[in-house]
Design an enzyme around this catalytic site. Structure first.
Site, PDB file in Angstrom:
ATOM      1  N   GLY A   1       9.978   1.990   6.576  1.00 42.05           N
ATOM      2  CA  GLY A   1       8.721   2.645   6.170  1.00 42.05           C
ATOM      3  C   GLY A   1       8.096   3.585   7.175  1.00 42.05           C
ATOM      4  O   GLY A   1       7.354   4.486   6.800  1.00 42.05           O
TER       5      GLY A   1
ATOM      6  N   ASP B   1       4.559   1.203   9.778  1.00 38.87           N
ATOM      7  CA  ASP B   1       3.929   1.928   8.676  1.00 38.87           C
ATOM      8  C   ASP B   1       2.622   1.258   8.263  1.00 38.87           C
ATOM      9  O   ASP B   1       1.607   1.899   8.101  1.00 38.87           O
ATOM     10  CB  ASP B   1       4.887   2.054   7.475  1.00 38.87           C
ATOM     11  CG  ASP B   1       5.470   0.725   7.000  1.00 38.87           C
ATOM     12  OD1 ASP B   1       5.281  -0.322   7.668  1.00 38.87           O
ATOM     13  OD2 ASP B   1       6.132   0.719   5.951  1.00 38.87           O
TER      14      ASP B   1
ATOM     15  N   PHE C   1      -1.812  -2.076  -2.886  1.00 35.77           N
ATOM     16  CA  PHE C   1      -0.440  -1.712  -2.549  1.00 35.77           C
ATOM     17  C   PHE C   1      -0.325  -0.205  -2.564  1.00 35.77           C
ATOM     18  O   PHE C   1      -0.672   0.452  -3.539  1.00 35.77           O
ATOM     19  CB  PHE C   1       0.554  -2.350  -3.509  1.00 35.77           C
ATOM     20  CG  PHE C   1       1.946  -2.378  -2.943  1.00 35.77           C
ATOM     21  CD1 PHE C   1       2.364  -3.439  -2.143  1.00 35.77           C
ATOM     22  CD2 PHE C   1       2.824  -1.331  -3.164  1.00 35.77           C
ATOM     23  CE1 PHE C   1       3.638  -3.453  -1.582  1.00 35.77           C
ATOM     24  CE2 PHE C   1       4.098  -1.332  -2.611  1.00 35.77           C
ATOM     25  CZ  PHE C   1       4.508  -2.401  -1.818  1.00 35.77           C
ATOM     26  N   VAL C   2       0.182   0.355  -1.465  1.00 36.06           N
ATOM     27  CA  VAL C   2       0.243   1.811  -1.339  1.00 36.06           C
ATOM     28  C   VAL C   2       1.681   2.273  -1.122  1.00 36.06           C
ATOM     29  O   VAL C   2       2.514   1.526  -0.601  1.00 36.06           O
ATOM     30  CB  VAL C   2      -0.659   2.309  -0.193  1.00 36.06           C
ATOM     31  CG1 VAL C   2      -2.129   2.059  -0.511  1.00 36.06           C
ATOM     32  CG2 VAL C   2      -0.274   1.664   1.136  1.00 36.06           C
TER      33      VAL C   2
ATOM     34  N   ASP D   1       7.362   2.476   0.544  1.00 36.83           N
ATOM     35  CA  ASP D   1       8.047   2.371  -0.741  1.00 36.83           C
ATOM     36  C   ASP D   1       7.499   1.258  -1.620  1.00 36.83           C
ATOM     37  O   ASP D   1       6.844   0.335  -1.146  1.00 36.83           O
ATOM     38  CB  ASP D   1       9.526   2.070  -0.514  1.00 36.83           C
ATOM     39  CG  ASP D   1       9.748   0.622  -0.065  1.00 36.83           C
ATOM     40  OD1 ASP D   1       9.120   0.216   0.929  1.00 36.83           O
ATOM     41  OD2 ASP D   1      10.504  -0.103  -0.739  1.00 36.83           O
TER      42      ASP D   1
ATOM     43  N   ARG E   1       9.116   7.041  -1.213  1.00 37.17           N
ATOM     44  CA  ARG E   1       8.999   7.322   0.229  1.00 37.17           C
ATOM     45  C   ARG E   1       8.790   8.813   0.500  1.00 37.17           C
ATOM     46  O   ARG E   1       8.216   9.200   1.510  1.00 37.17           O
ATOM     47  CB  ARG E   1      10.269   6.869   0.963  1.00 37.17           C
ATOM     48  CG  ARG E   1      10.497   5.358   0.963  1.00 37.17           C
ATOM     49  CD  ARG E   1      11.555   4.998   1.988  1.00 37.17           C
ATOM     50  NE  ARG E   1      12.124   3.671   1.777  1.00 37.17           N
ATOM     51  CZ  ARG E   1      11.600   2.546   2.253  1.00 37.17           C
ATOM     52  NH1 ARG E   1      10.476   2.585   2.933  1.00 37.17           N
ATOM     53  NH2 ARG E   1      12.189   1.385   2.040  1.00 37.17           N
TER      54      ARG E   1
END
Ligand code: IMP
Ligand code: MG
Length: 173
Positions: free
Chosen positions: A42, A97, A149-150, A156, A162
Protein backbone atom coordinates in the site's frame (compact mmCIF):
# COMPACT_ATOMS: atom_id res chain seq x y z
CA UNK A 1 -19.40 -1.56 -3.00
CA UNK A 2 -18.81 1.80 -4.59
CA UNK A 3 -16.48 4.77 -4.14
CA UNK A 4 -17.46 8.10 -2.66
CA UNK A 5 -18.37 10.55 -5.49
CA UNK A 6 -15.70 13.00 -4.41
CA UNK A 7 -12.33 12.12 -2.87
CA UNK A 8 -11.90 12.17 0.88
CA UNK A 9 -8.44 13.62 0.18
CA UNK A 10 -7.75 14.93 -3.30
CA UNK A 11 -4.47 14.67 -5.20
CA UNK A 12 -3.56 18.33 -4.65
CA UNK A 13 -3.88 18.00 -0.86
CA UNK A 14 -1.91 14.76 -0.90
CA UNK A 15 0.92 16.31 -2.89
CA UNK A 16 1.06 19.37 -0.63
CA UNK A 17 1.10 17.25 2.54
CA UNK A 18 3.76 14.88 1.19
CA UNK A 19 5.97 17.90 0.47
CA UNK A 20 5.42 19.24 4.03
CA UNK A 21 6.24 15.86 5.55
CA UNK A 22 9.37 15.58 3.41
CA UNK A 23 10.51 19.03 4.57
CA UNK A 24 9.86 18.16 8.21
CA UNK A 25 11.69 14.83 7.90
CA UNK A 26 14.62 16.43 6.05
CA UNK A 27 14.94 19.05 8.81
CA UNK A 28 14.62 16.54 11.67
CA UNK A 29 17.33 14.23 10.37
CA UNK A 30 19.57 17.17 9.55
CA UNK A 31 22.27 15.81 7.26
CA UNK A 32 21.92 12.15 8.24
CA UNK A 33 21.14 9.53 5.64
CA UNK A 34 17.98 7.53 6.18
CA UNK A 35 16.55 4.24 4.99
CA UNK A 36 12.94 4.56 3.86
CA UNK A 37 11.52 1.21 4.81
CA UNK A 38 8.43 0.97 2.66
CA UNK A 39 5.65 -1.33 3.83
CA UNK A 40 4.32 -3.23 0.82
CA UNK A 41 2.16 -2.97 -0.99
CA UNK A 42 0.00 0.00 0.00
CA UNK A 43 2.83 2.47 0.64
CA UNK A 44 4.58 2.21 -2.71
CA UNK A 45 3.23 5.44 -4.22
CA UNK A 46 3.53 7.42 -0.98
CA UNK A 47 7.13 6.27 -0.49
CA UNK A 48 8.02 7.07 -4.10
CA UNK A 49 6.68 10.61 -3.75
CA UNK A 50 8.23 11.10 -0.30
CA UNK A 51 11.63 9.85 -1.46
CA UNK A 52 11.69 12.32 -4.34
CA UNK A 53 10.69 15.23 -2.08
CA UNK A 54 13.39 14.67 0.57
CA UNK A 55 16.41 16.95 0.57
CA UNK A 56 18.59 14.54 2.56
CA UNK A 57 20.26 11.34 1.38
CA UNK A 58 17.92 8.39 1.46
CA UNK A 59 17.90 4.81 0.30
CA UNK A 60 14.78 2.75 -0.13
CA UNK A 61 13.99 -0.79 0.93
CA UNK A 62 10.86 -2.82 1.47
CA UNK A 63 9.12 -5.00 3.99
CA UNK A 64 5.89 -6.92 3.65
CA UNK A 65 3.94 -8.26 6.57
CA UNK A 66 0.51 -9.74 6.95
CA UNK A 67 -1.67 -9.34 9.99
CA UNK A 68 -4.44 -11.79 10.57
CA UNK A 69 -7.22 -9.78 12.09
CA UNK A 70 -10.74 -10.67 13.02
CA UNK A 71 -12.69 -13.55 14.42
CA UNK A 72 -10.42 -16.57 14.11
CA UNK A 73 -7.07 -15.07 14.97
CA UNK A 74 -5.10 -13.26 17.63
CA UNK A 75 -3.81 -10.59 15.27
CA UNK A 76 -0.55 -12.39 14.69
CA UNK A 77 1.76 -10.85 12.09
CA UNK A 78 4.09 -12.71 9.79
CA UNK A 79 6.65 -11.43 7.31
CA UNK A 80 6.42 -12.12 3.58
CA UNK A 81 9.43 -9.98 2.65
CA UNK A 82 12.28 -8.64 4.78
CA UNK A 83 14.64 -5.77 3.87
CA UNK A 84 18.02 -6.65 2.35
CA UNK A 85 19.61 -3.53 3.88
CA UNK A 86 21.94 -4.11 6.82
CA UNK A 87 19.91 -2.17 9.38
CA UNK A 88 22.49 -1.96 12.19
CA UNK A 89 23.59 1.63 12.75
CA UNK A 90 21.16 3.08 10.19
CA UNK A 91 18.44 5.67 10.68
CA UNK A 92 15.29 3.84 9.63
CA UNK A 93 12.03 5.54 8.72
CA UNK A 94 9.20 3.04 8.31
CA UNK A 95 6.72 4.27 5.70
CA UNK A 96 3.16 2.96 6.14
CA UNK A 97 0.12 3.69 4.01
CA UNK A 98 -2.28 3.57 6.94
CA UNK A 99 -2.19 2.85 10.66
CA UNK A 100 -5.29 0.91 11.52
CA UNK A 101 -5.11 -1.49 14.49
CA UNK A 102 -1.37 -0.79 14.54
CA UNK A 103 -0.46 -4.49 14.67
CA UNK A 104 1.54 -4.48 11.44
CA UNK A 105 3.52 -1.39 12.41
CA UNK A 106 4.13 -2.70 15.93
CA UNK A 107 5.53 -5.98 14.57
CA UNK A 108 7.74 -4.20 12.04
CA UNK A 109 9.00 -1.76 14.69
CA UNK A 110 9.84 -4.66 16.99
CA UNK A 111 11.63 -6.54 14.23
CA UNK A 112 13.69 -3.51 13.14
CA UNK A 113 14.51 -2.39 16.68
CA UNK A 114 16.05 -5.83 17.32
CA UNK A 115 18.50 -5.29 14.41
CA UNK A 116 20.26 -2.40 16.16
CA UNK A 117 19.38 0.65 14.06
CA UNK A 118 20.75 4.08 15.03
CA UNK A 119 17.10 5.14 15.24
CA UNK A 120 13.70 4.01 14.06
CA UNK A 121 10.66 6.18 13.43
CA UNK A 122 7.30 5.67 11.80
CA UNK A 123 5.65 7.76 9.08
CA UNK A 124 2.05 7.00 8.05
CA UNK A 125 0.16 8.73 5.27
CA UNK A 126 -3.16 8.01 6.98
CA UNK A 127 -4.01 7.29 10.60
CA UNK A 128 -7.22 5.84 12.05
CA UNK A 129 -6.62 6.41 15.78
CA UNK A 130 -10.09 5.12 16.69
CA UNK A 131 -9.16 1.63 15.46
CA UNK A 132 -5.93 1.19 17.42
CA UNK A 133 -5.47 -1.97 19.53
CA UNK A 134 -1.73 -1.49 20.17
CA UNK A 135 0.19 1.38 21.78
CA UNK A 136 1.93 2.30 18.51
CA UNK A 137 1.75 5.87 17.20
CA UNK A 138 3.37 7.50 14.19
CA UNK A 139 6.07 10.14 14.42
CA UNK A 140 4.81 11.66 11.15
CA UNK A 141 1.17 11.49 10.03
CA UNK A 142 -0.18 12.78 6.74
CA UNK A 143 -3.87 12.85 7.58
CA UNK A 144 -5.83 11.52 10.55
CA UNK A 145 -9.13 10.03 9.33
CA UNK A 146 -12.21 8.47 10.91
CA UNK A 147 -13.16 4.82 11.10
CA UNK A 148 -13.85 4.30 7.41
CA UNK A 149 -12.34 2.10 4.72
CA UNK A 150 -10.38 4.07 2.15
CA UNK A 151 -8.77 3.24 -1.18
CA UNK A 152 -6.59 4.94 -3.78
CA UNK A 153 -3.05 6.40 -3.88
CA UNK A 154 -1.67 2.91 -3.31
CA UNK A 155 -4.36 1.62 -0.94
CA UNK A 156 -6.50 -1.25 -2.11
CA UNK A 157 -9.67 -3.15 -1.54
CA UNK A 158 -8.94 -6.72 -2.68
CA UNK A 159 -6.05 -5.41 -4.83
CA UNK A 160 -8.22 -2.88 -6.67
CA UNK A 161 -8.13 0.93 -6.75
CA UNK A 162 -4.41 1.36 -6.00
CA UNK A 163 -3.99 3.43 -9.18
CA UNK A 164 -6.42 6.18 -8.17
CA UNK A 165 -4.61 9.52 -7.75
CA UNK A 166 -6.69 10.48 -4.70
CA UNK A 167 -8.02 8.78 -1.56
CA UNK A 168 -11.70 7.75 -1.68
CA UNK A 169 -14.01 6.21 0.88
CA UNK A 170 -15.35 2.77 0.01
CA UNK A 171 -19.09 2.74 0.60
CA UNK A 172 -21.09 -0.44 1.10
CA UNK A 173 -24.53 -0.47 -0.47
P1 IMP B 1 -3.07 -2.71 10.88
O1 IMP B 1 -2.05 -3.77 11.13
O2 IMP B 1 -4.42 -3.09 11.40
O3 IMP B 1 -2.65 -1.33 11.37
O4 IMP B 1 -3.34 -2.63 9.35
C1 IMP B 1 -2.39 -2.33 8.48
C2 IMP B 1 -2.77 -2.63 7.04
O5 IMP B 1 -4.17 -2.90 6.82
C3 IMP B 1 -2.46 -1.39 6.26
O6 IMP B 1 -1.09 -1.30 5.98
C4 IMP B 1 -3.34 -1.58 5.07
O7 IMP B 1 -2.70 -2.39 4.10
C5 IMP B 1 -4.56 -2.31 5.59
N1 IMP B 1 -5.65 -1.34 5.83
C6 IMP B 1 -6.13 -0.91 7.00
N2 IMP B 1 -7.12 -0.01 6.84
C7 IMP B 1 -7.26 0.14 5.51
C8 IMP B 1 -8.13 0.95 4.68
O8 IMP B 1 -8.98 1.75 5.13
N3 IMP B 1 -7.96 0.82 3.33
C9 IMP B 1 -7.03 -0.02 2.77
N4 IMP B 1 -6.21 -0.77 3.50
C10 IMP B 1 -6.32 -0.70 4.86
MG1 MG C 1 -3.82 -3.81 2.03
Amino acid sequence: MRLSDTPLIDAVRIAARVRQLANEISADYAQSEIVLLTVLKGSFLFAADLLRALSIGATIDFVQARSYDGTNSTGEVHFLYLPETAIAGKHVLIVEDILDTGRTAAAILEHIAALGPASVRLCALLDKPARRVTAVSADYVGFPIGDEFVVGYGLDYEERYRELPAVYTLLSE
